[in-house]
Scaffold this motif. Structure first.
Motif, short mmCIF file in Angstrom:
data_model
loop_
_atom_site.label_atom_id
_atom_site.label_comp_id
_atom_site.label_asym_id
_atom_site.label_seq_id
_atom_site.Cartn_x
_atom_site.Cartn_y
_atom_site.Cartn_z
N HIS A 881 1.73 21.25 -23.50
CA HIS A 881 1.24 22.23 -24.48
C HIS A 881 2.05 23.53 -24.39
O HIS A 881 2.36 24.15 -25.41
N GLU A 885 4.41 25.37 -27.23
CA GLU A 885 4.21 26.76 -27.62
C GLU A 885 5.52 27.55 -27.62
O GLU A 885 5.75 28.40 -28.49
N THR A 912 -2.23 23.82 -32.54
CA THR A 912 -1.49 24.96 -33.06
C THR A 912 -1.79 25.20 -34.52
O THR A 912 -2.02 26.32 -34.97
N THR A 913 -1.84 24.10 -35.29
CA THR A 913 -2.04 24.22 -36.74
C THR A 913 -3.51 24.23 -37.12
O THR A 913 -3.87 24.69 -38.20
#
Length: 918
Positions: A881, A885, A912-913
């Protein structure tokens, strides 16, 4: 939130909801949610996590808390029509912990608060029907006017026992021994055979034990009992077992726990009462149906403690069909409301059903995937949410092997398959012994009558857990499922004798150190070590199980979710592989290239002699001859790898470790030479080798002549490797295949180092490649902190960066992994300096910041710079993750961890989305 609102420390259930878990804890938030849904929840209130945080920070209750507790207690007394501890008609309450994240059994609970020498008499009259309304608001049983002395004294002894152990740290075994003695005197093994007089005597014994260990009499003031119990729950947040559990589950240490004060309802009033735990689906397999345990004439702790064997939840239909039907209706409502598997605790008090708790239930790895797929089919969640609800750690568990029984091997015992898996090991009977042997590298199976929170250390250390008591909802089962440990519970055929370090079953004795094997799916227990076979999930990844043609819910669910993860993820996933066989397996597991091919592994075995020739070369000619002998061997290695990867990128790291690591150890070689000299043997060659080893010996090889430094000092070494790579790529291409090599220069700290190597490499590549169409990229491994901090300069000469997080972690922290992990990491973890080893999961604040700086400055200098990671962190779920990022292009890991990285890369993308379903 206003300043006034921040001072609000106590909430009635009607004031909260399931989204306030940070404030009210999971238990309090869900009690509030059920209250607002109109379900039968006993009245009560929740003291917030903020109050706990303030208490732990200052060592005292925050201003205003006592008054707020008093106000809410008075409101509860008005609602119930009773006062706390009233001698004639007492209100009793439970005091339970409830953190943001479920921590089963790790913190404290005290039941029956409010009982004392006077109110126990009133409780007996109340329970027998001679007094006022029950907790359900109706009248007590009028036929029981003689009172219920047994129930009242049983409740009182439970309070003293739980209060003594939880609040005042009286050793729990003191109470257990007294209870066992009372049963022996009665000639029974069952608590229920003790009558009121037996329990009255037990209360007096318990009070003496309490006084001996605390120096005071058991408190008779009900409000003092309540205040001390609340304070004990606060303090249990920092109990050793709670700290250990948080580290194991990576739960933040600063959250604190809420405290729930709830009007008592009683499952131990007789055969028309009881307590149980239910799951809306099977937490072991994910199958739909009715799952749970029920125990008549018992309080809730009896079920989860495993001290009495339960009956299946379906038995409740025969015992109390009205309550059973109501429970099924509530279960369906809760699952629909939470859109997930729910874990429910309930009590029946004289035919009246009460809901004591619900939460999104812990489940096995297999159940997590199966349930996620089911909920998608039912239209409750979408595929993004399904992907969010599983994780790489669960997938890794599913890839563990299972037992292979070539013939009908009879089990020596059979219990309940509480947490799936196949585990073999030496039997141990205490947590301390499990920890001791595991530290020596031995596999162990922890065998107990039942586990309790104090066994957590041993449960973590063991390969599996076997208990003779309890069911699927016992402490052992719940904690094991949460940790992914194999567990068989309730194997009541075995008689466990902890002091004698043995258990007996079917006339056989199994002693400490004997090997057993347990199957957490079937519940079977075998003597000796049982061989294992690959899991079905591994067979699916290997291609031998087609999800379209197998009737296997787990394989189909894994395939469906993995397919969605691949569609959603941005990060590519490569593998670390040094041979054609490793490369082939990684491709079957979904690898999209090789992120690290370690060429030094190609110099081992029978090739060591050639390396010795290179090291001992006295002239340029000798050195050239040695390199010429290595060239075709290296070339063939790369041909095999390029063929297996079929045009996918292959990052080849030029030789990294110091050359003397390929030679015998200095001490061993010196002894061999001395012995040979003593015998008068010809040792000219050995002496030359010894001289070379002494010349090259380094006190700290990790920081010495290795990587790019070695390539610059040993003429022709890197050139030979570059030529082998280029020639292999051309050979594969001309045979009709495809090759995409990337040459990685290790240990670069200054751009000038890379520029020097690159200049030589480009000349060789141009000579070899010609018009073949092969393109060879040249980049570097960022593993020296200086490289990360000067990434903008280095990017001018590099077409890609690959972060070597293993060495970057060592150099960033300033310690050698080989030296420190066994020396003091355990202490750092114990003290909380590390939440987890920085070699296991990326240190975001330190090493992670170096990576972020290098990524940003590298791409600023060269916008098209390819970025990847090839350290072990490339397969760690949390680290994946982080790499998503910071904008890396790919992660690389061992073949077995490729599916884990694929899954987590997909999860990172949706987190994230975001997802419309959440």
């Amino acid at each position: 939130m206003t300043a006034h609102e921040t001072d609000k420390y106590v909430y009635d259930f009607a004031e909260g909801n399931k989204d306030l878990k940070d404030l009210l804890g999971g238990k309090g938030a869900n009690l509030a949610e059920m209250t607002n849904l109109g379900l039968p929840v006993p009245p009560g209130f929740t003291i917030t996590t903020g109050a706990c945080q303030a208490y732990l920070a200052t060592g005292r209750e925050p201003d205003g808390l006592a008054g707020q507790i008093e106000a809410h207690l008075q409101a509860l007394e008005r609602e119930m029509g009773r006062r706390l501890g009233d001698p004639d008609d007492p209100l009793l309450v439970s005091v339970r912990s409830g953190a943001r994240f479920s921590m089963p059994g790790m913190m404290e609970t005290v039941l029956n608060v409010g009982l004392n020498d006077r109110s126990v008499v009133g409780l007996a009259r109340q329970a027998g029907g001679s007094a006022g309304p029950t907790a359900s608001g109706g009248s007590a049983d009028p036929t029981a006017s003689g009172g219920n002395d047994r129930f009242a004294w049983d409740s009182y002894r439970r309070l003293i026992q739980m209060f003594g152990k939880t609040v005042c740290e009286v050793p729990g075994e003191e109470f257990e021994h007294a209870l066992d003695e009372a049963k022996r005197a009665k000639g029974t093994h069952d608590d229920l055979d003790l009558d009121a007089d037996d329990l009255r005597g037990l209360v007096e014994t318990y009070k003496k034990i309490f006084a001996e260990h605390t120096g005071r009499e058991f408190p008779q003031e009900p409000r003092e009992q309540l205040d001390l119990a609340i304070r004990a729950v606060f303090e249990s947040w920092n109990a050793e077992r709670a700290i250990l559990y948080r580290r194991q589950e990576r739960i933040p240490a600063d959250l604190g726990t809420a405290v729930n004060v709830v009007a008592m309802v009683f499952g131990n009033l007789g055969p028309d009462s009881g307590t149980g735990v239910a799951f809306t689906r099977d937490p072991g397999s994910g199958a739909q149906g009715i799952y749970g345990d029920y125990l008549a004439n018992a309080q809730g702790e009896d079920v989860v403690a495993g001290i009495r064997n339960t009956v299946p939840l379906q038995e409740l239909e025969r015992l109390d069909k009205t309550s059973y039907d109501q429970l099924l209706d509530i279960m369906a409502r809760l699952e629909g409301h939470y859109q997930d598997l729910c874990d429910i605790e309930f009590t029946i008090e004289r035919g009246k059903l009460w809901m004591l708790q619900t939460r999104v239930g812990k489940r096995t790895a297999a159940a997590a995937f199966v349930i996620a797929g089911q909920l998608v089919d039912e239209g409750l969640i979408d595929l993004d949410e399904a992907l969010h609800r599983v994780n790489g750690a669960q997938l890794a568990q599913l890839m563990f092997p299972r037992f292979q029984l070539d013939h009908d091997v009879p089990p020596v015992a059979r219990g309940i398959g509480a947490s799936p898996g196949a585990a073999s090991g030496a039997v141990v009977f205490t947590s301390a012994r499990a920890v001791e042997l595991a530290a020596e590298g031995k596999a162990v199976i922890l065998v107990r009558r039942e586990t309790n929170p104090d066994d957590l250390n041993g449960m973590i250390a063991a390969q599996g857990i076997l208990t003779s008591r309890g069911g699927k909802t016992s402490h052992a089962a719940v904690v094991a499922r949460g940790m992914g440990k194999t567990c068989v519970s309730g194997a009541d055929e075995i008689e466990v004798n902890v002091p004698a370090k043995r258990f007996t079953v079917g006339g056989r004795t199994v002693s400490e150190g004997d090997v057993v094997s347990i199957d957490g799916t079937t519940g079977k227990v075998y003597l000796g070590e049982v061989p294992v076979v690959p899991s079905e999930v591994v067979q699916y990844f290997e291609g031998s199980l087609d999800p379209a043609h197998v009737d296997n819910a787990l394989v189909r669910a894994v395939h469906r979710i993995m397919t969605h993860a691949d569609a959603r993820r941005r990060l590519a996933v490569r593998t670390n592989a040094d041979t054609g066989a490793d490369a082939a397996r990684a491709r079957r597991f979904g690898a999209e290239g090789i992120g690290l091919c370690r060429t030094e592994h190609m110099f081992l075995g029978d090739r060591r002699e050639l390396v010795e020739r290179l090291i001992l070369a006295a002239t340029d000619t000798d050195r050239t001859d040695a390199l010429a002998a290595l060239l075709p061997l290296q070339r063939q290695d790369f041909v095999e790898i390029f063929r297996e990867m079929a045009g996918l990128p292959v990052t080849v790291r030029l030789i990294d470790p110091p050359l003397h690591e390929f030679l015998p150890p200095l001490e061993q070689l010196a002894v061999n030479v001395a012995v040979a000299q003593e015998r008068g043997e010809d040792v000219a060659k050995e002496e030359a080798l010894l001289a070379a080893v002494r010349r090259m010996h380094e006190e700290n090889p990790m920081l010495g002549l290795r990587g790019v430094r070695l390539g610059l000092v040993i003429p022709g070494l890197f050139a030979m490797q570059v030529r082998a790579i280029a020639e292999a790529a051309v050979a594969v291409t001309r045979d009709g295949g495809a090759a995409c090599p990337e040459i990685m220069v290790p240990l670069v700290g200054a751009v000038q180092e890379l520029e020097t190597v690159r200049a030589e490499a480009e000349k060789i590549i141009a000579e070899v490649v010609g018009d073949s169409g092969v393109e060879v990229l040249i980049g570097t491994m960022i593993e020296v902190p200086r490289a990360a901090l000067t990434a903008g300069q280095i990017a001018e000469a590099a077409q890609f960066f690959s972060f070597g997080t293993n060495d970057l972690t060592q150099m960033g922290w300033g310690f050698s992994r080989d030296d420190v992990e066994g020396a003091f990491f355990w202490r750092y973890l114990e003290l909380g300096i590390f939440g987890i080893s920085p070699f296991e999961s990326i240190d975001r604040d330190g090493v992670g910041r170096l990576i972020r700086i290098a990524a940003e400055e590298g791409r600023a200098a060269r916008p098209g710079l390819k970025l990847g990671v090839c350290g072990e962190h490339g397969g760690d779920p949390d680290s994946v993750h982080f790499f998503h990022e910071v904008g890396l292009d790919y992660v690389s890991c061992s073949p077995f961890r490729v599916p884990v990285a694929r899954l987590e890369a997909g999860r990172a993308a949706i987190e994230t989305t975001g997802s419309d379903s959440r």
